[in-house]
Scaffold this active site. Sequence first.
Site, mmCIF file in Angstrom:
data_model
loop_
_atom_site.group_PDB
_atom_site.id
_atom_site.type_symbol
_atom_site.label_atom_id
_atom_site.label_comp_id
_atom_site.label_asym_id
_atom_site.label_seq_id
_atom_site.Cartn_x
_atom_site.Cartn_y
_atom_site.Cartn_z
ATOM 1 N N ASN A 1 0.847 -1.191 0.000
ATOM 2 C CA ASN A 1 0.000 0.000 0.000
ATOM 3 C C ASN A 1 0.884 1.243 0.000
ATOM 4 O O ASN A 1 1.904 1.278 0.684
ATOM 5 C CB ASN A 1 -0.904 0.017 1.230
ATOM 6 C CG ASN A 1 -1.838 -1.162 1.276
ATOM 7 O OD1 ASN A 1 -2.357 -1.594 0.256
ATOM 8 N ND2 ASN A 1 -2.041 -1.711 2.460
ATOM 9 N N SER B 1 -1.572 2.674 6.416
ATOM 10 C CA SER B 1 -1.830 3.219 7.748
ATOM 11 C C SER B 1 -0.578 3.231 8.621
ATOM 12 O O SER B 1 -0.583 3.831 9.684
ATOM 13 C CB SER B 1 -2.941 2.419 8.444
ATOM 14 O OG SER B 1 -2.568 1.065 8.581
ATOM 15 N N VAL B 2 0.477 2.574 8.173
ATOM 16 C CA VAL B 2 1.744 2.521 8.911
ATOM 17 C C VAL B 2 2.828 3.069 7.998
ATOM 18 O O VAL B 2 3.070 2.516 6.928
ATOM 19 C CB VAL B 2 2.080 1.071 9.327
ATOM 20 C CG1 VAL B 2 3.424 1.008 10.029
ATOM 21 C CG2 VAL B 2 0.978 0.497 10.211
ATOM 22 N N HIS C 1 6.271 -2.181 4.031
ATOM 23 C CA HIS C 1 6.091 -3.599 4.314
ATOM 24 C C HIS C 1 5.260 -4.214 3.194
ATOM 25 O O HIS C 1 4.552 -3.516 2.482
ATOM 26 C CB HIS C 1 5.419 -3.825 5.683
ATOM 27 C CG HIS C 1 4.114 -3.131 5.842
ATOM 28 N ND1 HIS C 1 4.019 -1.782 6.141
ATOM 29 C CD2 HIS C 1 2.842 -3.584 5.741
ATOM 30 C CE1 HIS C 1 2.736 -1.453 6.229
ATOM 31 N NE2 HIS C 1 2.008 -2.531 5.982
ATOM 32 N N ILE C 2 5.396 -5.526 3.041
ATOM 33 C CA ILE C 2 4.636 -6.274 2.044
ATOM 34 C C ILE C 2 3.646 -7.172 2.781
ATOM 35 O O ILE C 2 4.027 -7.895 3.702
ATOM 36 C CB ILE C 2 5.556 -7.131 1.155
ATOM 37 C CG1 ILE C 2 6.543 -6.250 0.383
ATOM 38 C CG2 ILE C 2 4.728 -7.986 0.195
ATOM 39 C CD1 ILE C 2 7.576 -7.037 -0.407
ATOM 40 N N HIS C 3 2.397 -7.131 2.348
ATOM 41 C CA HIS C 3 1.387 -8.048 2.867
ATOM 42 C C HIS C 3 1.441 -9.303 2.014
ATOM 43 O O HIS C 3 1.293 -9.235 0.785
ATOM 44 C CB HIS C 3 -0.015 -7.450 2.758
ATOM 45 C CG HIS C 3 -0.201 -6.188 3.533
ATOM 46 N ND1 HIS C 3 -0.818 -6.150 4.761
ATOM 47 C CD2 HIS C 3 0.161 -4.908 3.256
ATOM 48 C CE1 HIS C 3 -0.833 -4.909 5.206
ATOM 49 N NE2 HIS C 3 -0.246 -4.129 4.302
#
Length: 78
Positions: free
Chosen positions: A51, A59-60, A64-66
């Site tokens: 994102n 939101s952070v 990072h990768i989900h």
Amino acid sequence: MHVLIVPKRGLPRIADAGADDAALLGRMLVAAPAIARQLGVGESGFRLVINNGRDAGESVPHLHIHLLGGRAMQWPPG
């Protein structure tokens, strides 16, 4: 399944990445299939999501990768 792949070195978001971050981004992408295999979804399939920005659901403020898996995914995503 929903797992986050988070680098130790902080990078606020993918849009802030530059040429100096190529190795870090590459390591994250190479790690993803290995993690998926360890979690048992390497063969059945998984989705990677990054994102970038509020409208994308960020939101952070730390890249990072989900890694999503364990079920059939729909397209387009919600």
